[in-house]
Scaffold this active site. Sequence first.
Site, PDB file in Angstrom:
ATOM      1  N   ARG A 157      43.651  80.975   2.492  1.00  0.00           N
ATOM      2  CA  ARG A 157      43.869  82.139   3.347  1.00  0.00           C
ATOM      3  C   ARG A 157      42.599  82.604   4.047  1.00  0.00           C
ATOM      4  O   ARG A 157      42.636  83.495   4.874  1.00  0.00           O
ATOM      5  CB  ARG A 157      44.329  83.222   2.401  1.00  0.00           C
ATOM      6  CG  ARG A 157      45.381  84.181   2.734  1.00  0.00           C
ATOM      7  CD  ARG A 157      46.538  83.710   3.490  1.00  0.00           C
ATOM      8  NE  ARG A 157      47.480  84.777   3.559  1.00  0.00           N
ATOM      9  CZ  ARG A 157      48.658  84.759   2.964  1.00  0.00           C
ATOM     10  NH1 ARG A 157      49.057  83.725   2.294  1.00  0.00           N
ATOM     11  NH2 ARG A 157      49.458  85.786   3.093  1.00  0.00           N
TER      12      ARG A 157
ATOM     13  N   ARG B 122      61.347  93.099   1.779  1.00  0.00           N
ATOM     14  CA  ARG B 122      60.103  92.964   1.011  1.00  0.00           C
ATOM     15  C   ARG B 122      59.231  94.174   1.301  1.00  0.00           C
ATOM     16  O   ARG B 122      59.130  94.590   2.453  1.00  0.00           O
ATOM     17  CB  ARG B 122      59.392  91.671   1.453  1.00  0.00           C
ATOM     18  CG  ARG B 122      59.009  90.775   0.315  1.00  0.00           C
ATOM     19  CD  ARG B 122      58.560  89.427   0.792  1.00  0.00           C
ATOM     20  NE  ARG B 122      57.206  89.438   1.326  1.00  0.00           N
ATOM     21  CZ  ARG B 122      56.550  88.336   1.724  1.00  0.00           C
ATOM     22  NH1 ARG B 122      57.134  87.164   1.634  1.00  0.00           N
ATOM     23  NH2 ARG B 122      55.331  88.416   2.197  1.00  0.00           N
TER      24      ARG B 122
ATOM     25  N   LYS C 196      56.588  79.474   7.143  1.00  0.00           N
ATOM     26  CA  LYS C 196      56.016  78.571   6.131  1.00  0.00           C
ATOM     27  C   LYS C 196      56.975  78.420   4.942  1.00  0.00           C
ATOM     28  O   LYS C 196      57.280  77.312   4.519  1.00  0.00           O
ATOM     29  CB  LYS C 196      54.658  79.105   5.622  1.00  0.00           C
ATOM     30  CG  LYS C 196      53.618  79.276   6.704  1.00  0.00           C
ATOM     31  CD  LYS C 196      52.299  79.819   6.150  1.00  0.00           C
ATOM     32  CE  LYS C 196      52.378  81.207   5.553  1.00  0.00           C
ATOM     33  NZ  LYS C 196      52.736  82.279   6.489  1.00  0.00           N
TER      34      LYS C 196
ATOM     35  N   ARG D 235      48.842  93.003   7.932  1.00  0.00           N
ATOM     36  CA  ARG D 235      48.836  91.578   7.552  1.00  0.00           C
ATOM     37  C   ARG D 235      48.499  90.698   8.757  1.00  0.00           C
ATOM     38  O   ARG D 235      47.808  89.689   8.616  1.00  0.00           O
ATOM     39  CB  ARG D 235      50.207  91.181   6.972  1.00  0.00           C
ATOM     40  CG  ARG D 235      50.405  91.730   5.557  1.00  0.00           C
ATOM     41  CD  ARG D 235      51.852  91.676   5.128  1.00  0.00           C
ATOM     42  NE  ARG D 235      52.417  90.350   5.157  1.00  0.00           N
ATOM     43  CZ  ARG D 235      53.715  90.087   5.332  1.00  0.00           C
ATOM     44  NH1 ARG D 235      54.570  91.079   5.505  1.00  0.00           N
ATOM     45  NH2 ARG D 235      54.141  88.857   5.311  1.00  0.00           N
TER      46      ARG D 235
ATOM     47  N   ARG E 262      63.693  90.065   8.049  1.00  0.00           N
ATOM     48  CA  ARG E 262      63.757  89.249   6.825  1.00  0.00           C
ATOM     49  C   ARG E 262      64.358  90.056   5.667  1.00  0.00           C
ATOM     50  O   ARG E 262      64.032  91.218   5.464  1.00  0.00           O
ATOM     51  CB  ARG E 262      62.360  88.782   6.428  1.00  0.00           C
ATOM     52  CG  ARG E 262      62.366  88.064   5.067  1.00  0.00           C
ATOM     53  CD  ARG E 262      61.133  87.265   4.800  1.00  0.00           C
ATOM     54  NE  ARG E 262      59.912  88.051   4.829  1.00  0.00           N
ATOM     55  CZ  ARG E 262      58.697  87.527   4.760  1.00  0.00           C
ATOM     56  NH1 ARG E 262      58.552  86.217   4.660  1.00  0.00           N
ATOM     57  NH2 ARG E 262      57.629  88.293   4.793  1.00  0.00           N
TER      58      ARG E 262
HETATM   59  P1  AP5 Z   1      59.339  82.984   6.263  1.00  0.00           P
HETATM   60  O1  AP5 Z   1      59.642  81.533   6.120  1.00  0.00           O
HETATM   61  O2  AP5 Z   1      59.634  83.876   5.116  1.00  0.00           O
HETATM   62  O3  AP5 Z   1      57.855  83.168   6.832  1.00  0.00           O
HETATM   63  P2  AP5 Z   1      56.457  82.914   6.111  1.00  0.00           P
HETATM   64  O4  AP5 Z   1      55.580  82.209   7.092  1.00  0.00           O
HETATM   65  O5  AP5 Z   1      56.637  82.282   4.763  1.00  0.00           O
HETATM   66  O6  AP5 Z   1      55.980  84.414   6.036  1.00  0.00           O
HETATM   67  P3  AP5 Z   1      55.384  85.305   4.854  1.00  0.00           P
HETATM   68  O7  AP5 Z   1      55.456  86.706   5.368  1.00  0.00           O
HETATM   69  O8  AP5 Z   1      56.037  85.037   3.540  1.00  0.00           O
HETATM   70  O9  AP5 Z   1      53.937  84.810   4.841  1.00  0.00           O
HETATM   71  P4  AP5 Z   1      52.737  85.565   4.391  1.00  0.00           P
HETATM   72  O10 AP5 Z   1      51.737  84.481   4.547  1.00  0.00           O
HETATM   73  O11 AP5 Z   1      52.418  86.832   5.057  1.00  0.00           O
HETATM   74  O12 AP5 Z   1      53.136  86.068   2.926  1.00  0.00           O
HETATM   75  P5  AP5 Z   1      52.830  85.500   1.474  1.00  0.00           P
HETATM   76  O13 AP5 Z   1      54.054  85.614   0.678  1.00  0.00           O
HETATM   77  O14 AP5 Z   1      52.093  84.204   1.539  1.00  0.00           O
HETATM   78  O15 AP5 Z   1      60.173  83.508   7.550  1.00  0.00           O
HETATM   79  C1  AP5 Z   1      60.141  84.866   7.928  1.00  0.00           C
HETATM   80  C2  AP5 Z   1      61.536  85.265   8.461  1.00  0.00           C
HETATM   81  O16 AP5 Z   1      61.813  84.527   9.653  1.00  0.00           O
HETATM   82  C3  AP5 Z   1      62.701  84.953   7.503  1.00  0.00           C
HETATM   83  O17 AP5 Z   1      63.657  85.985   7.630  1.00  0.00           O
HETATM   84  C4  AP5 Z   1      63.280  83.620   8.017  1.00  0.00           C
HETATM   85  O18 AP5 Z   1      64.658  83.524   7.755  1.00  0.00           O
HETATM   86  C5  AP5 Z   1      62.993  83.728   9.513  1.00  0.00           C
HETATM   87  N1  AP5 Z   1      62.661  82.444  10.147  1.00  0.00           N
HETATM   88  C6  AP5 Z   1      61.815  81.488   9.668  1.00  0.00           C
HETATM   89  N2  AP5 Z   1      61.732  80.464  10.551  1.00  0.00           N
HETATM   90  C7  AP5 Z   1      62.524  80.797  11.601  1.00  0.00           C
HETATM   91  C8  AP5 Z   1      62.871  80.143  12.833  1.00  0.00           C
HETATM   92  N3  AP5 Z   1      62.335  78.935  13.157  1.00  0.00           N
HETATM   93  N4  AP5 Z   1      63.720  80.765  13.678  1.00  0.00           N
HETATM   94  C9  AP5 Z   1      64.263  81.974  13.362  1.00  0.00           C
HETATM   95  N5  AP5 Z   1      63.993  82.632  12.207  1.00  0.00           N
HETATM   96  C10 AP5 Z   1      63.144  82.058  11.345  1.00  0.00           C
HETATM   97  O19 AP5 Z   1      51.730  86.574   0.964  1.00  0.00           O
HETATM   98  C11 AP5 Z   1      52.096  87.908   0.664  1.00  0.00           C
HETATM   99  C12 AP5 Z   1      50.856  88.646   0.151  1.00  0.00           C
HETATM  100  O20 AP5 Z   1      50.394  88.018  -1.071  1.00  0.00           O
HETATM  101  C13 AP5 Z   1      49.630  88.611   1.083  1.00  0.00           C
HETATM  102  O21 AP5 Z   1      49.676  89.643   2.066  1.00  0.00           O
HETATM  103  C14 AP5 Z   1      48.490  88.799   0.074  1.00  0.00           C
HETATM  104  O22 AP5 Z   1      48.360  90.143  -0.335  1.00  0.00           O
HETATM  105  C15 AP5 Z   1      48.956  87.970  -1.120  1.00  0.00           C
HETATM  106  N6  AP5 Z   1      48.515  86.571  -1.042  1.00  0.00           N
HETATM  107  C16 AP5 Z   1      49.311  85.463  -0.944  1.00  0.00           C
HETATM  108  N7  AP5 Z   1      48.577  84.352  -0.906  1.00  0.00           N
HETATM  109  C17 AP5 Z   1      47.274  84.748  -0.986  1.00  0.00           C
HETATM  110  C18 AP5 Z   1      46.039  84.059  -0.976  1.00  0.00           C
HETATM  111  N8  AP5 Z   1      45.968  82.726  -0.880  1.00  0.00           N
HETATM  112  N9  AP5 Z   1      44.900  84.799  -1.045  1.00  0.00           N
HETATM  113  C19 AP5 Z   1      44.914  86.140  -1.155  1.00  0.00           C
HETATM  114  N10 AP5 Z   1      46.060  86.864  -1.164  1.00  0.00           N
HETATM  115  C20 AP5 Z   1      47.237  86.169  -1.080  1.00  0.00           C
END
Ligand code: AP5
Length: 215
Positions: free
Chosen positions: A88, A157, A13, A168, A127
């Site tokens: 979420r 991270r 994402k 997660r 990552r």
């Molecule tokens: P990346 O693009 O970083 O993946 P992502 O989908 O953004 O994954 P996240 O882990 O950031 O999502 P998340 O939803 O768990 O975390 P968030 O920050 O929202 O890609 C991942 C890796 O793969 C990278 O190394 C990239 O280079 C590689 N990659 C990407 N695409 C690729 C491809 N096509 N091919 C090969 N490699 C690829 O949330 C973190 C925490 O915050 C949550 O756990 C929660 O505690 C809190 N939080 C956030 N939002 C909320 C909410 N709305 N409500 C409640 N708590 C929340």
Amino acid sequence: MRIVLLGAPGSGKGTQAVLLKEMYGIPHISTGDILRQEVAEATALGRKAESFMSGGALVPDALILEMMESRLLQPDTRRGWLLDGFPRNLAQAEGLATLTGRIGQKVDAGVILNVDPEVVVRRLSGRRVCEACQAVTNVSEMHSGACPLCGGKLILRLDDEPEVVRRRITVFEEQTRPVFEFFRRRYDVIEVDASRSIDEVTEALRRALDRYDHP
Ligand code: AP5
């Protein structure tokens, strides 16, 4: 253009949002990025959110909805937005529908990034995030130990530790996956196979999203 990116942790994402933001000139609003900034600055919200995030749990809905209301009222959202990491769960999905209705902003489409579970685990364990500019990269693409954009130090991270990743993924399956169905019933939905390369996923998204209005 107002688009909501939905997908498992590690589905790409954030990676795709950074590219689409450049392509369409609209802000990328990531609840994870906003929360990590609040934690780094030790604000009142950051102090409340920290323990939930480090354990892989969701931050309480009331805090998230208040944070999103204030973000979606910023002037840059008049051009549109890409939401990443929100909603979420079903309560947040209802909250987004109510909020957008109240402030006169319409969701154009949800984008579901479908990815296999083993791909998620491999991507998250590889990552790395730049401590200086927050750029995200992966050990599979790295040519040196430094950030490819600014030369800064790359770190893991905290919530990418294997035990927290497992938590997660469970939270995603139990609380976030039902949001896909909510979106299918209510909005246009674009589903993409996100197990492919970054460029292939971006191209599939560009083809699907070009028909929505953008600045
Ligand atoms: P990346 O693009 O970083 O993946 P992502 O989908 O953004 O994954 P996240 O882990 O950031 O999502 P998340 O939803 O768990 O975390 P968030 O920050 O929202 O890609 C991942 C890796 O793969 C990278 O190394 C990239 O280079 C590689 N990659 C990407 N695409 C690729 C491809 N096509 N091919 C090969 N490699 C690829 O949330 C973190 C925490 O915050 C949550 O756990 C929660 O505690 C809190 N939080 C956030 N939002 C909320 C909410 N709305 N409500 C409640 N708590 C929340």
